[in-house]
Every structure is written in C-alpha cells, then in structure tokens.
Design an enzyme around this catalytic site. Sequence first.
Site, mmCIF file in Angstrom:
data_model
loop_
_atom_site.group_PDB
_atom_site.id
_atom_site.type_symbol
_atom_site.label_atom_id
_atom_site.label_comp_id
_atom_site.label_asym_id
_atom_site.label_seq_id
_atom_site.Cartn_x
_atom_site.Cartn_y
_atom_site.Cartn_z
ATOM 1 N N GLN A 97 12.060 5.444 -3.701
ATOM 2 C CA GLN A 97 10.838 4.863 -4.278
ATOM 3 C C GLN A 97 10.101 6.023 -4.956
ATOM 4 O O GLN A 97 9.667 6.972 -4.284
ATOM 5 C CB GLN A 97 9.977 4.257 -3.167
ATOM 6 C CG GLN A 97 8.712 3.593 -3.669
ATOM 7 C CD GLN A 97 7.733 3.230 -2.540
ATOM 8 O OE1 GLN A 97 7.872 3.706 -1.408
ATOM 9 N NE2 GLN A 97 6.738 2.416 -2.863
ATOM 10 N N ALA B 6 9.536 5.286 3.140
ATOM 11 C CA ALA B 6 9.081 6.209 2.094
ATOM 12 C C ALA B 6 7.608 6.564 2.211
ATOM 13 O O ALA B 6 7.109 7.389 1.461
ATOM 14 C CB ALA B 6 9.343 5.590 0.719
ATOM 15 N N GLY C 190 10.498 1.386 9.084
ATOM 16 C CA GLY C 190 11.075 2.498 9.854
ATOM 17 C C GLY C 190 10.146 2.999 10.942
ATOM 18 O O GLY C 190 10.542 3.830 11.754
ATOM 19 N N ASN D 200 1.634 5.070 13.551
ATOM 20 C CA ASN D 200 0.925 5.656 12.411
ATOM 21 C C ASN D 200 0.275 6.988 12.764
ATOM 22 O O ASN D 200 -0.146 7.724 11.891
ATOM 23 C CB ASN D 200 -0.145 4.680 11.901
ATOM 24 C CG ASN D 200 0.493 3.398 11.366
ATOM 25 O OD1 ASN D 200 1.420 3.452 10.571
ATOM 26 N ND2 ASN D 200 0.028 2.260 11.833
ATOM 27 N N GLU E 187 -4.702 -7.946 4.394
ATOM 28 C CA GLU E 187 -4.739 -6.605 4.966
ATOM 29 C C GLU E 187 -6.116 -6.356 5.570
ATOM 30 O O GLU E 187 -7.128 -6.851 5.054
ATOM 31 C CB GLU E 187 -4.432 -5.560 3.890
ATOM 32 C CG GLU E 187 -2.970 -5.483 3.538
ATOM 33 C CD GLU E 187 -2.084 -5.317 4.762
ATOM 34 O OE1 GLU E 187 -2.090 -4.215 5.343
ATOM 35 O OE2 GLU E 187 -1.393 -6.271 5.154
ATOM 36 N N ARG F 72 -1.188 10.004 8.444
ATOM 37 C CA ARG F 72 -1.955 10.019 9.687
ATOM 38 C C ARG F 72 -1.246 10.765 10.819
ATOM 39 O O ARG F 72 -1.841 11.053 11.848
ATOM 40 C CB ARG F 72 -2.283 8.571 10.108
ATOM 41 C CG ARG F 72 -3.303 7.913 9.200
ATOM 42 C CD ARG F 72 -3.363 6.399 9.397
ATOM 43 N NE ARG F 72 -2.298 5.702 8.663
ATOM 44 C CZ ARG F 72 -2.123 4.370 8.682
ATOM 45 N NH1 ARG F 72 -2.904 3.615 9.396
ATOM 46 N NH2 ARG F 72 -1.138 3.816 7.991
HETATM 47 C C1 UD1 Z 1 1.761 -2.642 7.289
HETATM 48 C C2 UD1 Z 1 1.389 -4.045 6.756
HETATM 49 C C3 UD1 Z 1 0.413 -4.676 7.746
HETATM 50 C C4 UD1 Z 1 1.036 -4.754 9.114
HETATM 51 C C5 UD1 Z 1 1.523 -3.383 9.582
HETATM 52 C C6 UD1 Z 1 2.380 -3.540 10.808
HETATM 53 C C7 UD1 Z 1 1.532 -4.085 4.316
HETATM 54 C C8 UD1 Z 1 0.772 -4.018 3.043
HETATM 55 N N1 UD1 Z 1 0.823 -3.931 5.450
HETATM 56 O O1 UD1 Z 1 0.588 -1.840 7.304
HETATM 57 O O2 UD1 Z 1 0.061 -5.993 7.302
HETATM 58 O O3 UD1 Z 1 0.098 -5.302 10.037
HETATM 59 O O4 UD1 Z 1 2.331 -2.761 8.587
HETATM 60 O O5 UD1 Z 1 2.772 -2.285 11.318
HETATM 61 O O6 UD1 Z 1 2.732 -4.284 4.281
HETATM 62 N N2 UD1 Z 1 6.204 2.423 3.109
HETATM 63 C C9 UD1 Z 1 7.001 2.772 2.037
HETATM 64 N N3 UD1 Z 1 6.431 2.939 0.812
HETATM 65 C C10 UD1 Z 1 5.100 2.747 0.586
HETATM 66 C C11 UD1 Z 1 4.292 2.392 1.685
HETATM 67 C C12 UD1 Z 1 4.861 2.225 2.931
HETATM 68 O O7 UD1 Z 1 8.217 2.938 2.190
HETATM 69 O O8 UD1 Z 1 4.685 2.910 -0.548
HETATM 70 C C13 UD1 Z 1 6.824 2.256 4.431
HETATM 71 C C14 UD1 Z 1 6.312 3.262 5.452
HETATM 72 O O9 UD1 Z 1 7.167 4.407 5.505
HETATM 73 C C15 UD1 Z 1 6.387 2.482 6.777
HETATM 74 C C16 UD1 Z 1 6.206 1.023 6.326
HETATM 75 O O10 UD1 Z 1 6.487 0.986 4.936
HETATM 76 O O11 UD1 Z 1 7.644 2.602 7.405
HETATM 77 C C17 UD1 Z 1 4.803 0.500 6.597
HETATM 78 O O12 UD1 Z 1 3.855 1.310 5.907
HETATM 79 P P1 UD1 Z 1 2.472 1.705 6.568
HETATM 80 O O13 UD1 Z 1 1.735 2.542 5.610
HETATM 81 O O14 UD1 Z 1 2.669 2.196 7.947
HETATM 82 O O15 UD1 Z 1 1.768 0.245 6.593
HETATM 83 P P2 UD1 Z 1 0.616 -0.220 7.562
HETATM 84 O O16 UD1 Z 1 -0.684 0.303 7.055
HETATM 85 O O17 UD1 Z 1 0.981 0.087 8.943
HETATM 86 MG MG MG Z 2 2.508 1.303 9.819
#
Ligand code: UD1
Ligand code: MG
Length: 455
Positions: free
Chosen positions: A74, A13, A107, A233, A161, A18
């Site tokens: 979500q 979600a 995902g 990302n 984080e 980026r």
């Molecule tokens: C996240 C982790 C980080 C880890 C990294 C590995 C957290 C807080 N951080 O950071 O510790 O090192 O992944 O790749 O978990 N998503 C949602 N809803 C939201 C936010 C995100 O569904 O509100 C989903 C995104 O679509 C994605 C995944 O969760 O598939 C990860 O989100 P992303 O924003 O890429 O997290 P990172 O900053 O990469």
């Molecule tokens: Mg990520």
Amino acid sequence: MSERNLAVVILAAGKGTRMKSDLPKVLHPVAGKPMLWHVQASVASLSPEETIVVVAPGMTDVEAAAAPSRCAVQAKPLGTGHAVAAAREALQPLLSLVETDVLVVFGDTPLLTGDTLRRMVDARSEPAAPDIVGLAFRPDDPAHYGRVILDAAGRIEKIVEFADADSAQRRIDLCNAGIVIGSGRRLFDLIERLGSDNAQGEYYLTDIFGLAHEEGRPAGVVECPAEEVLGVNSRADLALVESVMQDRLRRRAMAEGATLIDPSTVWLSADTRLGRDVTVHPSVCFGPGVSIGDRVEIRSFSHLEGAKVADGAVLGPFARLRPGARVGEDAHVGNFVEIKNAELGTGAKANHLSYIGDASVGAAANIGAGTITCNYDGFAKHHTAIGAGAFIGSNTALVAPVSVGPGALVGAGSTITRDVPGDALAVERSEQKNRDGLAARLREERRAAKKSKAG
Ligand code: UD1
Ligand code: MG
C-alpha cells in the site's frame, strides 16, 4: 453448503504510531511469536486459495515474516479501505472466478480464532446469504472502536468510526471488529466507491456497509466474544492480549494432561508442548521451541527455550535449558545448571552449578558440581564428548575439543585438556602437601605477637 474459493487479505501496513516502536506493530510478539503469525495460523485453518498481506513500502521485515504468504504494497497509509484495494491486483486471477470470496482480517488482532473465521465463511454459504458479512462484538468498554448500527431487520445499516460518531452513536455497545467477508467482486466494487470525507481523511473500509445498505443490499453480521478481537494499538493493549493468550495456553496445557500448580505464574509460548502427567511448579518460563515428554517434573524458576526433554526427566529448581538442549529419559538437571546445544543421555545427572555447552553426555554419566565445558577458545566453539557411565568430579574444567571415555573417572578440580580413555582415572591438579603441626604453631606465634603489642 456450497464451497467457494476463498482469498484472504491481512492488513498490516498501518504505521502503528501508538506503539512508539521501531518494530512494525504486527511483528511484536505474543506468546513468543509475531502477532502476524497468530493471524496467519487462524487464517490457514480455512485453507484459503490465496493469502495476501498488505504492507507499507520498505517493510521488508514484515514481508520476510509473512512468507509463504505473498505481500502487496500500500503506497500510502490512507486507511483500511485503501489498504484492501492495494491487494486487488494480486487477487485478480482469483477474482475473475465468480465464486471467490474475499475475507479481510487485521494483522493486529492475534486472538482471533479459526472457529470464528469459519462462522464468517459459513454465514456466506447460507441460503439467501448477504453478499457482505461483518464481524462485531460487545466489549465491556467500547472505547474507540467503530460502532455498528443495525437496521430493523438486524442487517448492518452503517458503521461509524468513533472519531466521526455523535454522542448517541457512541453509546451503542455493538462494535466493529474490522473483519469482513464478501463476494470478491462486490467487495471491490464497493471499495472503489469509497471517499475520504471524514474526521481522519481516510478511506474507511467500514464505509462499505453504509453504501451496501443504501443500495438495498445490506450486509449481515456475525458476533464473536469480545476477547477474540481485542486490537493491539498500544503497549497496554499488547500486555492485555498477552495475558488472554497465556490463559488460553495454560488451559490447553492442563486439558492435555499437565499439572500447573500455580497456572498464573507459568509463562508459555504458542508452540510449547507438554506431555501427559507433566508437573510444572510455580514460576517457570517456556520460551519458543520447547517440547516436554511425559511424567517430567519442572521445578520452580526454570527457564527453557529451544529444548527437548524426554519422559521422566526432572528439571530445576533454577535450571536453564537453552537452544539445542536435549535431555534424555529420567535424566536430572539441577539448580544453576545451564545446558546449550548439548545432549544429556538417559539417566544422566548434572545436579548443581554447571555449564554444559556443545557437548554430548552419555547415559548414566554423573557431572559433578561446578563442572564446566570450556567450549569457546575466543575464536570458535568446540565439542566435548563424555561417555556413558563416566564420572566427572566437582569443579572440573573440560577444555574442548576433548573427550572422556565411557566409564572413566575424573578427579575433582581437574582441568582436562587431553582425551581421557574409557575406564581410565584422570586427575590433573598439583600435589597436596601436609606439614604436621604447622597450623598450631602459626596460631601460637600470632597469639604471642598480639600479646606483646598490647603490653
Ligand atoms: C479499525 C476499524 C474500527 C474497528 C477497529 C477494530 C476502520 C476504519 N476502523 O480501527 O472500526 O473498531 O479497527 O480493531 O477500519 N492498516 C493498513 N493501512 C492503513 C490503515 C490501517 O494496512 O492505511 C491496517 C493496520 O496495520 C491494522 C489494521 O489495518 O492492522 C487496522 O488499522 P488500525 O489503524 O489499527 O484501525 P483502528 O483505528 O484500530
Ligand atoms: Mg487497530
């Protein structure tokens, strides 16, 4: 090992800001298929009872791509912890069973393998297993990943984080992959208690680890190769993931008995199937849906998608097979020949400069250079049938719908608009006239005219 029920939550979600794209991040293709499908395929190898994909409101294209997995919405992108909570309702029937484990994957990590996920499931089945297990890795460049802090017993003390980490924590090289497995009840209990008092104002899934440790029930950790959990990302991440995936696919093709003369120049799709003793010359591109039989030779600069090629065929250089192309055993498709939705029979040859679309070409037929099936009349597509053993002379236009019977001959340069019976000879072109000596006379006249002008 006791087997529990397993439910999987795939987070998709996030805004993917980026990527700077109109396409949701998880639908960006890697090796010709959406990232999400790669993750779903690895997850499917565990045969979970249920897989829920968490999407944002209005992500109908992700919902469509996720089928047959169900989706949960979500409402707002408030972080990974908040996203997992969005799947709770859909999982409720399974969660009421004490033995259900929930596995959370992202995902945006398409290189994750079923083997690593299996190790996570197994880590929960060991005697005295921790009720939560996280996945970690040690990348060459830990960059902006969350850092995993272990206690003296090797359990997870907390995950910080990058945005919240101090300089000492940023020097830690053990990073969070984002993947978590745990008893469903315990996981959702912890998630319910998450706050959002951090640098990004989000409900971090990663904070469950600190909570678990504080309660004296710390989480365990499984490590995997860094390559598997590269998260996408940005477009640069996407290119990196693609190159790792291509290497994997090339190695698989070679392990299954294909020769890739210059592997790094061959681009494969996730579903490309190459038979035994296939030889692929440098610079060949396999789009989705290609299946190649045994002993096929594919020469340089050929482009194939949605095509099936039988044993012993020879393609290229510069062959183009489009969706619905079916090339028979020992058939030849030469340079600058395009085949779409058409079948080339056993031993048939189309060696130079042709378009064969919406057609069937019988066994051992020979298609001369420059032959075109004129399949489109501006309104609809029509079929051309060429019988076995027919010979089509060079530069023939076959205006569909039309058929050329078995064994027929078509003279070069003909425009065929009526069916040609089997074994007939068809020629359609204006009669040739020869005027004896005329060329010499014209040459003489021109020379004389030039002379008088100069004088
Ligand atoms: C996240 C982790 C980080 C880890 C990294 C590995 C957290 C807080 N951080 O950071 O510790 O090192 O992944 O790749 O978990 N998503 C949602 N809803 C939201 C936010 C995100 O569904 O509100 C989903 C995104 O679509 C994605 C995944 O969760 O598939 C990860 O989100 P992303 O924003 O890429 O997290 P990172 O900053 O990469
Ligand atoms: Mg990520």
